[in-house]
Motif scaffolding. Sequence first.
Motif, PDB file in Angstrom:
ATOM      1  N   GLU A 190       0.825  -1.214   0.000  1.00 41.53           N
ATOM      2  CA  GLU A 190       0.000   0.000   0.000  1.00 41.53           C
ATOM      3  C   GLU A 190       0.861   1.267   0.000  1.00 41.53           C
ATOM      4  OE1 GLU A 190       0.898  -1.028   4.223  1.00 41.53           O
ATOM      5  OE2 GLU A 190       0.203  -2.126   2.463  1.00 41.53           O
ATOM      6  N   LYS A 191       2.118   1.133   0.507  1.00 39.42           N
ATOM      7  CA  LYS A 191       2.979   2.321   0.542  1.00 39.42           C
ATOM      8  C   LYS A 191       3.311   2.819  -0.867  1.00 39.42           C
ATOM      9  CE  LYS A 191       6.966  -0.756   1.241  1.00 39.42           C
ATOM     10  NZ  LYS A 191       7.995  -1.196   2.197  1.00 39.42           N
ATOM     11  N   TYR A 192       3.338   1.887  -1.851  1.00 41.26           N
ATOM     12  CA  TYR A 192       3.611   2.317  -3.226  1.00 41.26           C
ATOM     13  C   TYR A 192       2.390   3.035  -3.812  1.00 41.26           C
ATOM     14  CZ  TYR A 192       7.386  -0.986  -2.450  1.00 41.26           C
ATOM     15  OH  TYR A 192       8.454  -1.636  -1.927  1.00 41.26           O
ATOM     16  N   GLY A 193       1.185   2.557  -3.423  1.00 41.13           N
ATOM     17  CA  GLY A 193      -0.015   3.269  -3.846  1.00 41.13           C
ATOM     18  C   GLY A 193      -0.080   4.651  -3.222  1.00 41.13           C
ATOM     19  N   VAL A 194       0.332   4.717  -1.946  1.00 38.43           N
ATOM     20  CA  VAL A 194       0.381   6.023  -1.280  1.00 38.43           C
ATOM     21  C   VAL A 194       1.363   6.950  -1.991  1.00 38.43           C
ATOM     22  CG1 VAL A 194       1.015   7.200   0.865  1.00 38.43           C
ATOM     23  CG2 VAL A 194      -0.305   5.079   0.953  1.00 38.43           C
ATOM     24  N   LEU A 195       2.515   6.370  -2.420  1.00 35.48           N
ATOM     25  CA  LEU A 195       3.517   7.170  -3.138  1.00 35.48           C
ATOM     26  C   LEU A 195       2.928   7.712  -4.444  1.00 35.48           C
ATOM     27  CD1 LEU A 195       6.384   8.239  -3.396  1.00 35.48           C
ATOM     28  CD2 LEU A 195       7.056   6.048  -4.412  1.00 35.48           C
ATOM     29  N   GLU A 196       2.139   6.863  -5.155  1.00 39.42           N
ATOM     30  CA  GLU A 196       1.486   7.325  -6.392  1.00 39.42           C
ATOM     31  C   GLU A 196       0.619   8.561  -6.092  1.00 39.42           C
ATOM     32  OE1 GLU A 196      -0.837   4.310  -8.166  1.00 39.42           O
ATOM     33  OE2 GLU A 196       0.741   2.792  -8.130  1.00 39.42           O
TER      34      GLU A 196
ATOM     35  N   ARG B 287       1.203  16.051  -5.210  1.00 37.33           N
ATOM     36  CA  ARG B 287       2.266  17.052  -5.218  1.00 37.33           C
ATOM     37  C   ARG B 287       2.299  17.801  -6.542  1.00 37.33           C
ATOM     38  NH1 ARG B 287       4.487  21.010  -2.890  1.00 37.33           N
ATOM     39  NH2 ARG B 287       6.702  21.336  -3.333  1.00 37.33           N
ATOM     40  N   ALA B 288       2.103  17.058  -7.655  1.00 36.99           N
ATOM     41  CA  ALA B 288       2.074  17.706  -8.969  1.00 36.99           C
ATOM     42  C   ALA B 288       0.909  18.689  -9.049  1.00 36.99           C
ATOM     43  CB  ALA B 288       1.969  16.657 -10.075  1.00 36.99           C
ATOM     44  N   GLY B 289      -0.255  18.256  -8.488  1.00 35.40           N
ATOM     45  CA  GLY B 289      -1.408  19.153  -8.497  1.00 35.40           C
ATOM     46  C   GLY B 289      -1.175  20.389  -7.657  1.00 35.40           C
TER      47      GLY B 289
ATOM     48  N   GLN C  11       2.984  11.214 -13.666  1.00 42.29           N
ATOM     49  CA  GLN C  11       2.406  10.640 -14.882  1.00 42.29           C
ATOM     50  C   GLN C  11       2.811   9.178 -15.034  1.00 42.29           C
ATOM     51  OE1 GLN C  11       3.717  12.618 -18.442  1.00 42.29           O
ATOM     52  NE2 GLN C  11       1.990  11.929 -19.676  1.00 42.29           N
ATOM     53  N   VAL C  12       4.086   8.876 -14.761  1.00 33.89           N
ATOM     54  CA  VAL C  12       4.564   7.493 -14.886  1.00 33.89           C
ATOM     55  C   VAL C  12       3.958   6.629 -13.785  1.00 33.89           C
ATOM     56  CG1 VAL C  12       6.595   6.016 -14.776  1.00 33.89           C
ATOM     57  CG2 VAL C  12       6.714   8.186 -16.012  1.00 33.89           C
ATOM     58  N   ALA C  13       4.007   7.077 -12.493  1.00 35.12           N
ATOM     59  CA  ALA C  13       3.565   6.261 -11.369  1.00 35.12           C
ATOM     60  C   ALA C  13       2.063   6.002 -11.399  1.00 35.12           C
ATOM     61  CB  ALA C  13       3.932   6.950 -10.047  1.00 35.12           C
ATOM     62  N   CYS C  14       1.262   6.948 -11.864  1.00 32.77           N
ATOM     63  CA  CYS C  14      -0.199   6.824 -11.853  1.00 32.77           C
ATOM     64  C   CYS C  14      -0.762   6.259 -13.150  1.00 32.77           C
ATOM     65  CB  CYS C  14      -0.837   8.182 -11.559  1.00 32.77           C
ATOM     66  SG  CYS C  14      -0.382   8.832  -9.944  1.00 32.77           S
TER      67      CYS C  14
ATOM     68  N   TYR D 256       1.575   5.870 -20.403  1.00 36.43           N
ATOM     69  CA  TYR D 256       1.974   4.751 -19.545  1.00 36.43           C
ATOM     70  C   TYR D 256       0.727   3.997 -19.109  1.00 36.43           C
ATOM     71  CZ  TYR D 256       5.995   7.831 -19.569  1.00 36.43           C
ATOM     72  OH  TYR D 256       7.011   8.630 -19.966  1.00 36.43           O
ATOM     73  N   ARG D 257       0.868   2.644 -18.816  1.00 36.25           N
ATOM     74  CA  ARG D 257      -0.309   1.803 -18.635  1.00 36.25           C
ATOM     75  C   ARG D 257      -0.349   1.070 -17.283  1.00 36.25           C
ATOM     76  NH1 ARG D 257      -3.220   0.670 -23.015  1.00 36.25           N
ATOM     77  NH2 ARG D 257      -3.838  -1.365 -22.188  1.00 36.25           N
ATOM     78  N   VAL D 258       0.761   0.985 -16.574  1.00 38.08           N
ATOM     79  CA  VAL D 258       0.802   0.184 -15.346  1.00 38.08           C
ATOM     80  C   VAL D 258       1.101   1.097 -14.143  1.00 38.08           C
ATOM     81  CG1 VAL D 258       1.900  -1.721 -14.129  1.00 38.08           C
ATOM     82  CG2 VAL D 258       1.612  -1.819 -16.621  1.00 38.08           C
ATOM     83  N   HIS D 259       0.236   0.983 -13.107  1.00 38.16           N
ATOM     84  CA  HIS D 259       0.473   1.723 -11.877  1.00 38.16           C
ATOM     85  C   HIS D 259       1.714   1.191 -11.165  1.00 38.16           C
ATOM     86  CE1 HIS D 259      -3.198   4.197 -11.382  1.00 38.16           C
ATOM     87  NE2 HIS D 259      -3.697   3.303 -12.233  1.00 38.16           N
ATOM     88  N   PHE D 260       2.366   2.072 -10.387  1.00 39.23           N
ATOM     89  CA  PHE D 260       3.588   1.687  -9.674  1.00 39.23           C
ATOM     90  C   PHE D 260       3.297   0.552  -8.680  1.00 39.23           C
ATOM     91  CE2 PHE D 260       6.985   3.058  -6.448  1.00 39.23           C
ATOM     92  CZ  PHE D 260       7.934   2.265  -7.079  1.00 39.23           C
TER      93      PHE D 260
END
Length: 868
Positions: free
Chosen positions: A180-186, A192-194, A694-697, A702-706
């Motif tokens: 879940e920490k990787y989803g949190v990072l996404e 942060r970008a927003g 953009q890459v992580a989400c 890009y097609r795969v979530h982090f």
Amino acid sequence: MKLHRLVMQAFGPYRERVELDFDKGLAGSTLFLIHGMTGAGKTTILDAIAFVLYGEASGSDRSGTMLRSDFVDKKVKTEVELTFSLGEKAYRIHRRPTYQVEGNKHKTQGEASLYELADGNETLVASHPKEVTDRIETLTGFQCSEFRQVVLLPQGEFRSFLTAKSAERGELMTTLFHTEKYGVLEQKLKARAGVILEESKENQRKQEGLLEQAAAESLEALQKQAESERDGLTGKKEAAAAAGEKNAAAQKALADESVLDGWFEKLAKAEAAQKEDVKKQADVDGYRARLARAAKAATLLDKEANAEAAEKRAKKSTADAQRAEKALKKAEAIAADAQAVWASAEAGKEEREDAKLRVQKLGEAQERLQVLALLKQQAAEAETAAAKEAAAQKKALAAADEARKKVERLHLLERAGKAFSLARELEDGRPCPVCGSTEHPHPAVSEEVVPTLAEVQRAEKALSRAETTLAARQAAQAEQAAAAAALAGKLAAAWEQLPEGITEDAAAVQEAHRQAVKKAQDLEASYESARKSMQAAQVALSSARANVGSSRAHAESQREEAGKARQAFEAALVSEGFSDVADYAAAIDGSWRDASYREKVERHIRAFEDQKLRHETQRQEAVVQTEGRQRPDLAALKEDAKTAGAAWKQAVEEEKTAELRLAQEQKTIDALKKLAQEQAALEAKARIVGRLAQVACAEKPYRVHFQTYIQQSIFHDVMEAANERLIVMSSGRYQLERGREADGRSTDGLALVVYDAYTGKARETKTLSGGESFLASLALALGLADTVSRYVGGIHLDTMFIDEGFGSLDTETLDTALEALMKLQAGGRVVGIISHVEELASRIGDRIEVVKTPTGSTAHFVHGTLSE
């Protein structure tokens, strides 16, 4: 998680307290069997583990509230206790379910407590069912549903991880590997970008707002406008300084002339005040003369007061003497009456003694009746206990007879079984090993199951216990019967000791005793009252006689003192110059008698004299200051000062307005420069953070979530570990592969199919047979456990339980599955298998044997296979 000790009481089929010590029972073994007949309570052990940890059973179709034993008395509490360790920390957890006991109005509420064990001490960690469950989920990293999929693999739910949907499998992967920490990072990258984008827009809005407030089109235009304002500020400063000098001169002229005008005003007020002082002088002189006369009279007030007080005391003492004579006559009459009453009371002594004896007799009767009632109750209870023991003896006798019959039947079946075994070996033409005959016309046959030696021995032990119980019940019944007979004898003796004339009616005896006590108390109170009244009357009579003499002497003395005090007052009047008492009274009449009033008049006279002196001083001082000068025109001076002040104020305001405007413009210029620098930094951040988000989400292209990428990588390791066992257990036929969901989606990469080497095609896991599905699920569960243990920060699975499933395997596949489980011992993981398959009991040397009886099940550790 490693289990150390499990205790169950009144739980499921377990009526009595059952304690399973895994440390002692397994003695280092890592593979054991939970074995017993169908319905004996094997799965209940898993239910107990799941319930004590999470408040739920091991199967989703059973709740914690359904697990109370049907065999136990309603006073016995249902509870489970488990001692376990997680890493280097040890814990003890205790839980009771909520359940309804038949016949009780209210439910027995659930309880739970969790303790941490260290250095022989226990520390309470949580003490409420919900709080304990939350704490266990935090410590283990599992909710109950996930615990059933990874640690307890229950019957009916064993294959849930194999056949689960990708989303469900992803939830379990998130729990086990903390992805879940990787989803949190996404989400943090996206947020942060927003934030950076919004900060950039807000920066631009601030710049536009500042320019709009300054009425300028750009930073450069605002800077030119500030230069123009700076040039005009110098002229405004000079004009303000000149106006200030004019204003100061006008204000000084006004202040100087205002002082002179004030002296003219003081002179006029002093002269007017002196005219008023002349008018008041005659009244003040009159008050001064009256005050002197009242002061003389005041010196005689004490003598007047002494004379009046002495006359009052004489009058009072005379009245007191008259009252004392009347009191003496009354005391003589009362004393005579009290003497007569006392003589009458003395005559009733015999009646009082009779009343006391009756109270004593009735009190003793009450005590004997209480003893009699207690003996009757004890005798009745002894008879009830004797009857209860007789019934228990009868029940024990029936149980012993039944056990004896069972042993005799088993012995008979055992002997018949031996004959049947011999008969199966007979062949026509071959001699019988017993009689030697070569013909066998009637060989022994049996439709009964031949009992084993262990069953015969258990029946004999049950018979021994029943006979022991019978002997104990017989002894107890004899003891209760003897006790009942002894109490009956005591009761008869107590009846004989009851006094004559006393019935068994305790209430009547109690009422008679109450009335007797009241009569005795009333007689004694009357006697004591008469005695005290007579004594009090004699004392009062003596006191009254003494009081008459002293009152007469005191009255005569007070009359003499009053005459002397009056003579002294009249002599003092003459010496002070008063003609008589009336002349004295006129001088001190009304308020003049009050010393505070006289002091007030004296203060007013002094104040008037001080005021006259002050008015004269003020007049003389004002004459000195105004002599030879004229009163100024203040109205004209005030108008000049007002005009100069207004001009100066306007010049200063214009200067300050120009300064503020210039300062504000400079502040706006500085703010715009700072915002321009911040905007450049935000745009640089946006280029970096925006790309990462953009890459992580998985935003286009890009097609795969982090988080999905991480889970796919871990799941690949899980399948590899599972396939190492599945290929062996399926003799090379099956292998797990990634697939697609039924709707064709596979974006999360967690969908499963099974590759069949026989057909060369992949198919859904649900198409596997029962035995094949069991092997695939077992391989996947073991692979999942290995992968969890390998990953840094993963949960170490020290113990696993597998409930049934082995009965669906053929002999060869069973050997392969057991071989795979045996290899787990090298890693130190403990695996418990729940099964009634006899072949497993003949291969696995350590087991928990669950024994089913008509009154509930028991469980204990056994070492050695069935064949041993």
